[in-house]
Design an enzyme around this catalytic site. Structure first.
Site, PDB file in Angstrom:
ATOM      1  N   LYS A 178       0.806  -1.223   0.000  1.00 23.15           N
ATOM      2  CA  LYS A 178       0.000   0.000   0.000  1.00 23.15           C
ATOM      3  C   LYS A 178       0.841   1.276   0.000  1.00 23.15           C
ATOM      4  O   LYS A 178       0.417   2.292  -0.539  1.00 23.15           O
ATOM      5  CB  LYS A 178      -0.934   0.019   1.211  1.00 23.15           C
ATOM      6  CG  LYS A 178      -2.102  -0.955   1.096  1.00 23.15           C
ATOM      7  CD  LYS A 178      -3.023  -0.819   2.304  1.00 23.15           C
ATOM      8  CE  LYS A 178      -4.161  -1.803   2.219  1.00 23.15           C
ATOM      9  NZ  LYS A 178      -5.120  -1.638   3.311  1.00 23.15           N
ATOM     10  N   ASP A 200      -9.891   2.959   2.616  1.00 25.88           N
ATOM     11  CA  ASP A 200      -9.976   2.303   3.939  1.00 25.88           C
ATOM     12  C   ASP A 200     -10.601   3.229   4.995  1.00 25.88           C
ATOM     13  O   ASP A 200     -11.499   2.816   5.734  1.00 25.88           O
ATOM     14  CB  ASP A 200      -8.578   1.877   4.424  1.00 25.88           C
ATOM     15  CG  ASP A 200      -8.088   0.623   3.732  1.00 25.88           C
ATOM     16  OD1 ASP A 200      -8.924  -0.182   3.282  1.00 25.88           O
ATOM     17  OD2 ASP A 200      -6.856   0.449   3.644  1.00 25.88           O
TER      18      ASP A 200
HETATM   19  P1  NAP Z   1       0.503  -2.951   9.906  1.00 26.46           P
HETATM   20  O1  NAP Z   1       0.808  -1.719   9.137  1.00 26.46           O
HETATM   21  O2  NAP Z   1       1.452  -4.088   9.888  1.00 26.46           O
HETATM   22  O3  NAP Z   1       0.276  -2.494  11.454  1.00 26.46           O
HETATM   23  C1  NAP Z   1       0.018  -3.447  12.459  1.00 26.46           C
HETATM   24  C2  NAP Z   1      -0.087  -2.745  13.821  1.00 26.46           C
HETATM   25  O4  NAP Z   1      -0.432  -3.750  14.786  1.00 26.46           O
HETATM   26  C3  NAP Z   1       1.211  -2.093  14.288  1.00 26.46           C
HETATM   27  O5  NAP Z   1       0.894  -0.936  15.028  1.00 26.46           O
HETATM   28  C4  NAP Z   1       1.817  -3.172  15.205  1.00 26.46           C
HETATM   29  O6  NAP Z   1       2.597  -2.640  16.250  1.00 26.46           O
HETATM   30  C5  NAP Z   1       0.559  -3.755  15.819  1.00 26.46           C
HETATM   31  N1  NAP Z   1       0.811  -5.139  16.247  1.00 26.46           N
HETATM   32  C6  NAP Z   1       1.122  -6.200  15.458  1.00 26.46           C
HETATM   33  N2  NAP Z   1       1.281  -7.295  16.212  1.00 26.46           N
HETATM   34  C7  NAP Z   1       1.102  -6.907  17.507  1.00 26.46           C
HETATM   35  C8  NAP Z   1       1.171  -7.598  18.750  1.00 26.46           C
HETATM   36  N3  NAP Z   1       1.446  -8.906  18.813  1.00 26.46           N
HETATM   37  N4  NAP Z   1       0.921  -6.894  19.891  1.00 26.46           N
HETATM   38  C9  NAP Z   1       0.645  -5.566  19.845  1.00 26.46           C
HETATM   39  N5  NAP Z   1       0.574  -4.865  18.679  1.00 26.46           N
HETATM   40  C10 NAP Z   1       0.799  -5.527  17.530  1.00 26.46           C
HETATM   41  O7  NAP Z   1      -0.898  -3.587   9.450  1.00 26.46           O
HETATM   42  P2  NAP Z   1      -2.200  -2.805   8.877  1.00 26.46           P
HETATM   43  O8  NAP Z   1      -2.102  -2.686   7.414  1.00 26.46           O
HETATM   44  O9  NAP Z   1      -2.400  -1.585   9.689  1.00 26.46           O
HETATM   45  O10 NAP Z   1      -3.355  -3.883   9.161  1.00 26.46           O
HETATM   46  C11 NAP Z   1      -3.692  -4.206  10.481  1.00 26.46           C
HETATM   47  C12 NAP Z   1      -4.941  -5.079  10.531  1.00 26.46           C
HETATM   48  O11 NAP Z   1      -6.047  -4.420   9.940  1.00 26.46           O
HETATM   49  C13 NAP Z   1      -4.815  -6.423   9.803  1.00 26.46           C
HETATM   50  O12 NAP Z   1      -5.380  -7.381  10.654  1.00 26.46           O
HETATM   51  C14 NAP Z   1      -5.670  -6.230   8.569  1.00 26.46           C
HETATM   52  O13 NAP Z   1      -6.225  -7.443   8.106  1.00 26.46           O
HETATM   53  C15 NAP Z   1      -6.741  -5.295   9.073  1.00 26.46           C
HETATM   54  N6  NAP Z   1      -7.372  -4.496   8.005  1.00 26.46           N
HETATM   55  C16 NAP Z   1      -8.712  -4.625   7.827  1.00 26.46           C
HETATM   56  C17 NAP Z   1      -9.344  -3.873   6.840  1.00 26.46           C
HETATM   57  C18 NAP Z   1     -10.833  -4.017   6.617  1.00 26.46           C
HETATM   58  O14 NAP Z   1     -11.293  -3.653   5.535  1.00 26.46           O
HETATM   59  N7  NAP Z   1     -11.614  -4.466   7.592  1.00 26.46           N
HETATM   60  C19 NAP Z   1      -8.610  -2.994   6.040  1.00 26.46           C
HETATM   61  C20 NAP Z   1      -7.223  -2.862   6.266  1.00 26.46           C
HETATM   62  C21 NAP Z   1      -6.613  -3.635   7.263  1.00 26.46           C
HETATM   63  P3  NAP Z   1       4.182  -2.304  16.058  1.00 26.46           P
HETATM   64  O15 NAP Z   1       4.236  -0.919  15.458  1.00 26.46           O
HETATM   65  O16 NAP Z   1       4.705  -2.343  17.447  1.00 26.46           O
HETATM   66  O17 NAP Z   1       4.744  -3.360  15.158  1.00 26.46           O
END
Ligand code: NAP
Length: 284
Positions: free
Chosen positions: A71, A107
């Protein structure tokens, strides 16, 4: 499905893509609306990513969604990026028109659509768990629509940087904290709590973010943007305490419907898109 010379080709680029429901949802919408188009998954390995925009143009693909991990990486390859996607630094939709590529992000607005469908208007304080790409898109949209935001993140500097960017982009107040004791104070003042971390996502469905739901105000709404499972452990525990909840399925369908409308130029058949996704998720 009828495929001929006129069939328009759309798709999804990401890696890996094995569990994506976007093709199911978009192809259902084409079928319902009687549009001669197909939406395909394109898992693109990272070492081939740099050629993906040219490949799409060469093959006559008219647009594609973009998901993890591309993205942010796709932006330098595009001719233009709309204001919201530019400010979020994240693109989840590319439209190719007359050889030019234009990036969007649906999003944040998809999440806002879901809130509004449930009669919730952003105002007051939103506690956002996580500070990654989704947190950025949601935080930006919520702030632009009147919310103050606090980002709670495992890696504090990432949340601090995001909060600073939200302040300078939107002029709204924004804070950053980690999962220490301060979270409880913010939870008590929030009218929206949103999990944007992957904690609780299939197959690790027993996990949830480390927050004390007893601290949340009884009028607050607890949201998860995870949609598989439809009801995460966080949402189940919130419901057990009598709190109002919202699953990520609505955001998923809304970001898809917004994308579909930008690609096709017609109103998306929202209910049919929602039904096909929900049916698949509840079956699995
Ligand atoms: P990302 O950029 O990788 O960010 C993930 C975030 O979660 C970071 O802040 C990370 O913290 C935190 N995290 C990951 N593992 C963790 C753990 N074990 N304990 C505490 N914090 C943790 O991912 P993203 O693109 O934002 O996506 C995140 C989620 O949103 C995914 O599950 C995705 O499927 C979902 N999503 C859903 C939609 C929808 O349409 N419903 C759309 C987009 C995304 P750190 O900074 O410390 O690594």
């Amino acid at each position: 499905m009828h495929i001929d010379q006129e069939t328009k080709v759309f798709g999804l680029i990401g890696y890996p893509l094995s569990h994506s429901l976007s093709p199911l949802m978009h192809n259902q919408a084409f079928a319902v609306a009687g549009i001669n188009a197909v939406y395909l998954p394109f898992p693109v390995q990272p070492d081939l990513f740099s050629s993906v925009v040219n490949a799409a143009k060469t093959l006559g693909i008219q647009g594609f969604n973009v998901t993890i991990p591309y993205k942010e990486m796709i932006i330098p390859y595009l001719d233009e990026v709309d204001q919201e996607a530019g400010q979020c630094g994240s693109v989840n939709l590319v439209i190719i028109k007359e050889g030019r590529t234009l990036g969007f992000n649906t999003d944040g607005i998809g999440f806002l659509d879901s809130l509004r469908q449930e009669g919730h208007q952003p105002s007051g304080l939103a506690v956002i768990l996580g500070a990654g790409g989704a947190a950025r898109a949601l935080g930006y949209t919520l702030a632009m629509n009147g919310s103050q935001t606090v980002f709670v993140n495992r890696t504090l500097p990432r949340a601090q940087q995001l909060a600073q960017e939200i302040i300078s982009l939107t002029g709204q107040e924004s804070w950053a904290i980690d999962y220490g004791g301060q979270v409880n104070e913010y939870l008590g003042r929030a009218n929206l709590v949103v999990n944007t971390t992957p904690l609780g996502m299939f197959p690790d469905i027993d996990k949830m973010p480390d927050i004390d739901l007893y601290r949340v105000d009884s009028k607050a709404k607890i949201c998860d943007i995870i949609y598989n499972p439809v009801f995460t452990r966080l949402l189940k525990e919130a419901q057990d305490l009598g709190l109002r909840t919202m699953s990520g399925i609505g955001m998923f369908v809304n970001q898809g419907a917004r994308s579909w409308e930008l690609l096709i130029g017609k109103k998306a058949p929202w209910q049919e898109m929602y039904d096909v996704v929900q049916k698949r998720l509840l079956r699995d």
